[in-house]
Motif scaffolding. Structure first.
Motif, PDB file in Angstrom:
ATOM      1  N   PHE A  45       0.726  -0.933  -0.106  1.00 15.61           N
ATOM      2  CA  PHE A  45      -0.333   0.219  -0.385  1.00 15.61           C
ATOM      3  C   PHE A  45       0.892   1.606   0.097  1.00 15.61           C
ATOM      4  N   GLY A  46       0.060   2.137  -0.697  1.00 15.58           N
ATOM      5  CA  GLY A  46       0.925   3.649  -0.042  1.00 15.58           C
ATOM      6  C   GLY A  46       0.457   4.691  -0.559  1.00 15.58           C
ATOM      7  N   THR A  47       1.001   6.148  -1.239  1.00 12.58           N
ATOM      8  CA  THR A  47       0.547   7.080  -1.428  1.00 12.58           C
ATOM      9  C   THR A  47      -1.235   6.734  -2.734  1.00 12.58           C
ATOM     10  N   HIS A  48      -0.901   5.721  -3.025  1.00 15.22           N
ATOM     11  CA  HIS A  48      -2.011   6.345  -4.474  1.00 15.22           C
ATOM     12  C   HIS A  48      -3.008   4.674  -3.649  1.00 15.22           C
ATOM     13  N   MET A  49      -3.244   4.138  -3.869  1.00 14.54           N
ATOM     14  CA  MET A  49      -3.534   3.035  -3.116  1.00 14.54           C
ATOM     15  C   MET A  49      -4.399   2.425  -1.836  1.00 14.54           C
ATOM     16  N   ASP A  50      -4.894   1.837  -2.379  1.00 15.78           N
ATOM     17  CA  ASP A  50      -5.207   0.596  -0.744  1.00 15.78           C
ATOM     18  C   ASP A  50      -4.375   0.039  -0.660  1.00 15.78           C
ATOM     19  N   GLU A  56       1.903  -6.244 -10.639  1.00 20.01           N
ATOM     20  CA  GLU A  56       0.832  -6.127 -11.675  1.00 20.01           C
ATOM     21  C   GLU A  56       0.423  -4.583 -10.969  1.00 20.01           C
ATOM     22  N   ASN A  57      -0.465  -5.102  -9.382  1.00 18.52           N
ATOM     23  CA  ASN A  57      -1.296  -3.871  -9.277  1.00 18.52           C
ATOM     24  C   ASN A  57      -0.248  -2.954  -8.950  1.00 18.52           C
ATOM     25  N   LEU A  58       0.970  -3.144  -8.147  1.00 17.55           N
ATOM     26  CA  LEU A  58       1.946  -2.192  -7.119  1.00 17.55           C
ATOM     27  C   LEU A  58       2.292  -1.751  -8.590  1.00 17.55           C
ATOM     28  N   GLU A  59       2.765  -1.874  -9.338  1.00 22.30           N
ATOM     29  CA  GLU A  59       3.337  -1.096 -10.418  1.00 22.30           C
ATOM     30  C   GLU A  59       2.463   0.071 -11.020  1.00 22.30           C
ATOM     31  N   ASN A  60       1.503  -0.726 -12.083  1.00 26.34           N
ATOM     32  CA  ASN A  60       0.181   0.150 -12.794  1.00 26.34           C
ATOM     33  C   ASN A  60      -1.013   0.946 -11.969  1.00 26.34           C
ATOM     34  N   ASN A  61      -0.723   0.931 -10.095  1.00 28.45           N
ATOM     35  CA  ASN A  61      -1.400   1.812  -9.496  1.00 28.45           C
ATOM     36  C   ASN A  61      -0.445   2.960  -8.653  1.00 28.45           C
ATOM     37  N   GLN A  62       0.377   2.360  -8.085  1.00 27.77           N
ATOM     38  CA  GLN A  62       1.543   3.259  -7.092  1.00 27.77           C
ATOM     39  C   GLN A  62       2.946   3.725  -8.391  1.00 27.77           C
ATOM     40  N   TRP A  63       3.579   3.075  -8.882  1.00 31.49           N
ATOM     41  CA  TRP A  63       4.296   3.282  -9.015  1.00 31.49           C
ATOM     42  C   TRP A  63       4.466   3.972 -10.599  1.00 31.49           C
ATOM     43  N   ARG A  64       3.636   3.799 -11.941  1.00 31.84           N
ATOM     44  CA  ARG A  64       3.585   4.566 -12.641  1.00 31.84           C
ATOM     45  C   ARG A  64       2.601   6.124 -12.048  1.00 31.84           C
TER      46      ARG A  64
END
Length: 153
Positions: A45-50, A56-64
């Motif tokens: 979890f991080g700033t842009h996601m629960d 794939e979800n980590l990359e698309n929802n946070q990293w990118r």
């Protein structure tokens, strides 16, 4: 199971190297080699996601959502704290980072933060891979950054 902050030097150095590699990936907006540092079923979890599960979800929802918008990212390796399980197959790293955010009007601002990463490996001599990350900004740091750097990969 008891963890200790007084870890074997080779484990500390391996996790330090892991953060050094991830620093380069984030700074260069280089997603492909960053994937190799993580297990496919990472939960984060991080700033842009629960909480999300899966690389794939980590990359698309946070990293990118973050990496292309910031500049000058660096994990501050001297701040690294590492704990390792007695069987040396699980570990945790706690570290701070610095980065530069870009305001909507183009002004630059300091964007410090901290990260906790949980690691696992199948055997003692295997490479550490992240199974969990939590990356957050220091309290009071503006979250939105508006850079538009292209991805290297």
């Amino acid at each position: 199971m008891t963890y200790t902050w007084n870890v074997p030097e080779d484990d500390f150095n391996a996790i330090r190297q892991w953060f050094a590699e991830w620093t380069v990936n984030v700074a260069d907006v280089d997603f492909v080699p960053a994937r190799d540092l993580f297990e496919d079923n990472v939960a984060s979890f991080g700033t842009h996601m629960d909480v999300v599960e899966g690389l794939e979800n980590l990359e698309n929802n946070q990293w990118r959502s973050v990496w292309p918008t910031i500049e000058d990212f660096s994990f501050l390796l001297p701040t690294l704290k590492v704990a390792v399980s007695p069987d040396r197959r699980m570990a945790m790293g706690i570290i701070t980072f610095s980065s530069t955010g870009i305001g909507a009007d183009g002004h630059r601002f300091q964007r410090p933060g901290r990260a906790t990463v949980a690691f696992s490996r199948s055997r003692r001599n295997a490479r550490w891979k992240a199974i969990h990350t939590h990356v957050s900004l220091n309290p009071g740091t503006p979250a939105p950054s508006h850079g538009k750097r292209p991805a290297k990969s």
